[in-house]
Design a protein around this motif. Structure first.
Motif, PDB file in Angstrom:
ATOM      1  N   THR A  64       0.845  -1.182   0.000  1.00 17.82           N
ATOM      2  CA  THR A  64       0.000   0.000   0.000  1.00 17.82           C
ATOM      3  C   THR A  64       0.891   1.247   0.000  1.00 17.82           C
ATOM      4  O   THR A  64       2.105   1.172   0.191  1.00 17.82           O
ATOM      5  N   PHE A  94      -5.058   8.648   0.712  1.00 18.90           N
ATOM      6  CA  PHE A  94      -4.762   7.560  -0.216  1.00 18.90           C
ATOM      7  C   PHE A  94      -3.883   6.484   0.426  1.00 18.90           C
ATOM      8  O   PHE A  94      -3.363   5.622  -0.266  1.00 18.90           O
ATOM      9  N   ARG A 122      -4.400   2.754  -0.468  1.00 19.22           N
ATOM     10  CA  ARG A 122      -4.477   2.371  -1.879  1.00 19.22           C
ATOM     11  C   ARG A 122      -3.176   1.724  -2.343  1.00 19.22           C
ATOM     12  O   ARG A 122      -2.132   1.861  -1.708  1.00 19.22           O
ATOM     13  N   LYS A 164      -0.848   1.159  -8.279  1.00 15.66           N
ATOM     14  CA  LYS A 164      -1.509   1.152  -9.595  1.00 15.66           C
ATOM     15  C   LYS A 164      -2.823   1.933  -9.595  1.00 15.66           C
ATOM     16  O   LYS A 164      -3.357   2.242 -10.673  1.00 15.66           O
ATOM     17  N   GLN A 165      -3.343   2.244  -8.407  1.00 17.15           N
ATOM     18  CA  GLN A 165      -4.589   3.011  -8.315  1.00 17.15           C
ATOM     19  C   GLN A 165      -4.347   4.519  -8.309  1.00 17.15           C
ATOM     20  O   GLN A 165      -5.287   5.298  -8.229  1.00 17.15           O
ATOM     21  N   SER A 186      -2.446   8.111 -10.013  1.00 15.45           N
ATOM     22  CA  SER A 186      -1.948   8.720 -11.250  1.00 15.45           C
ATOM     23  C   SER A 186      -0.428   8.857 -11.181  1.00 15.45           C
ATOM     24  O   SER A 186       0.188   8.685 -10.114  1.00 15.45           O
ATOM     25  N   GLN A 231       1.863   9.142  -7.834  1.00 13.85           N
ATOM     26  CA  GLN A 231       2.947   8.200  -7.557  1.00 13.85           C
ATOM     27  C   GLN A 231       4.259   8.936  -7.307  1.00 13.85           C
ATOM     28  O   GLN A 231       5.045   8.540  -6.442  1.00 13.85           O
TER      29      GLN A 231
END
Length: 364
Positions: free
Chosen positions: A96, A131, A134, A137-138, A140, A144
C-alpha cells in the motif's frame, strides 16, 4: 554566513575506456543549507554524474565531497545522510502507499508504530493522506511521484537529490509538481539538489542554478541573474531565447555605446568606455525585450516582417533588417489574441539600450 550543505572541491570523474571520457573536469562550488539548488544543462554535460557522486553511486576519480563538513568522498551510499528521487518512481507494487513510505523507516530500525506515524505525516505533507491504503496502480503518475517524494523525505535526510523526477509527467502535471516541490523544500527545510535539462523548470523553482556544459560549470547564480546577465554565450543561448550578433563599436558617448551589426545596422547599448572604436564584441538581446511600434524615426531600427509564429500568450515575429540580418521579436498578445502586424509589413523596433547585453568575442 550561510551554512554549507554540500561542498564540491576539485572533483573529477573519468570513465576509462577507448577513448576515456572526462565526465567532470575539476569542478568546485558550494550548495547552501536549506537551498533549492539546480544542476542544469544538456544531456551529457555531467549533471547526473555529479548527482550520483554525491549519492555515492559513482566513485570519484579525484577531488573531495563534504556534506555539512563531513568528508563523504569514499563513504558507501547507505552511510550517507542523503536520499535520491529518480525519474522512475520504483514503488513496490504489492505494498500500500503507507507501506511504501514506511518501508525505509522500518529498515532503519523504527518500530512499526513509529514508521507508520512518520509515514502518515509525510503523506499529509504531500497531500495524499486520504490515499494511504491504496495500491500504487490506483494512483496517477503525479500522485505516484508524490509518494516517491514522501518515501525519500520520511527518514529526514540532510540532502535530497532529485534526478529529473518530473520528466515522465505531462506538461500540466509538471507545472503543478514544480509548485509542490518548492513548497516541500520550504516546509521541510531540507536542502534539495535538483537535476534537469528543462530551463523553465530550473528558473521556476531554484534559489540558485549551476549551468553545466561538457563537464564544467559555466555559471552559478540566482535564476534572474542567469537569465538577465549570463556569463557567456553558452549560458545565454541555453537559457531562453536570444538574438546574437557579431558587432563592432562605432562610438561611445552620453552613457551609450553605438554598435554596428551586419551591413550598417546600428544598435544602441550599454556604455563601453574603455574599449576602442571598431572593437569586436558579441551582442545579444532577448526577443521579449523588443517592441514593435507603428511609427518610424531615424533613432529606431526598421525592417520587414517575414514570418509570424503564434504561441498562445505571445507571438514571435521574424523581422528582416537587411538581406543578411534578421531579428526575432516576442510580443505579448492583446486581449483579442490577434497579431499586431502581418507578414510584409514594414515596422520599426524600439530596443532599450539597457536590454542589450555584451559578450566579448573570443578573439577580441
Amino acid at each position: 554566513m550561510m551554512a554549507v550543505a554540500v561542498s564540491v572541491r576539485n572533483v573529477k570523474k573519468t570513465y576509462h575506456g577507448s577513448p576515456s571520457i572526462d565526465a567532470l573536469k575539476n569542478i568546485s562550488f558550494d550548495i547552501h543549507h536549506n537551498e533549492f539548488f539546480t544542476l542544469l544543462g544538456p544531456s551529457g554535460c555531467g549533471k547526473t554524474t555529479l548527482l550520483r557522486l554525491i549519492a555515492g553511486f559513482e566513485d570519484l576519480t579525484a577531488g573531495k565531497l563534504h556534506l555539512f563538513e563531513q568528508n563523504i568522498s569514499h563513504l558507501p551510499p547507505e552511510k550517507r545522510p542523503v536520499n535520491t528521487v529518480f525519474q522512475h518512481y520504483a514503488l513496490f507494487p504489492h505494498m500500500t502507499i503507507i507501506e511504501n513510505v514506511a518501508f525505509g523507516l522500518r529498515r532503519l530500525g523504527k518500530t512499526e508504530n513509529e514508521a507508520n506515524t512518520a509515514a502518515e505525516k509525510m503523506l499529509e505533507l504531500v497531500h495524499l493522506d486520504d490515499f494511504a491504503t491504496r495500491m500504487p496502480k490506483q494512483l496517477s503518475g503525479g500522485q505516484q511521484q508524490r509518494v516517491a517524494l514522501a518515501r525519500a523525505l520520511a527518514p529526514q535526510p540532510k540532502v535530497l537529490l532529485l534526478d529529473e523526477p518530473l520528466s515522465a509527467l505531462d506538461l500540466k502535471l509538471r507545472q503543478n509538481m514544480r509548485l509542490e516541490l518548492k513548497r516541500l523544500q520550504r516546509e521541510t527545510g531540507i536542502t534539495f539538489v535538483f537535476v534537469t535539462h528543462d530551463q523553465e523548470e530550473a528558473l521556476a523553482m531554484s534559489d540558485r542554478i549551476a549551468v553545466m556544459s561538457a563537464g564544467k560549470v559555466q555559471q552559478i547564480a540566482k535564476p534572474d541573474e542567469i537569465y538577465e546577465t549570463p556569463a557567456n554565450r553558452f549560458v545565454a543561448d541555453f537559457i531562453g531565447d536570444a538574438n546574437f550578433y557579431d558587432a563592432s563599436i562605432v562610438k561611445s558617448e552620453n552613457d551609450v555605446t553605438t554598435y554596428q551589426i551586419g551591413n550598417g545596422v546600428h544598435l544602441k547599448g550599454p556604455l563601453r568606455p574603455n574599449m576602442p572604436d571598431n572593437a569586436k564584441v558579441t551582442l545579444f538581446v532577448r526577443p521579449e525585450k523588443i517592441s514593435i511600434i507603428n511609427f518610424s524615426t531615424l533613432e529606431l531600427v526598421s525592417g520587414e516582417i517575414k514570418d509570424i509564429v503564434y504561441l498562445g500568450s505571445s507571438t514571435d515575429y521574424q523581422i528582416e533588417l537587411n538581406s543578411s540580418l534578421s531579428i526575432v521579436v516576442r510580443n505579448e498578445n492583446q486581449q483579442n489574441g490577434l497579431a499586431i502586424a502581418k507578414p510584409g509589413d514594414k515596422v520599426s523596433l524600439r530596443i532599450d539600450p539597457t536590454s542589450i547585453r555584451i559578450l566579448e568575442s573570443e578573439n577580441s
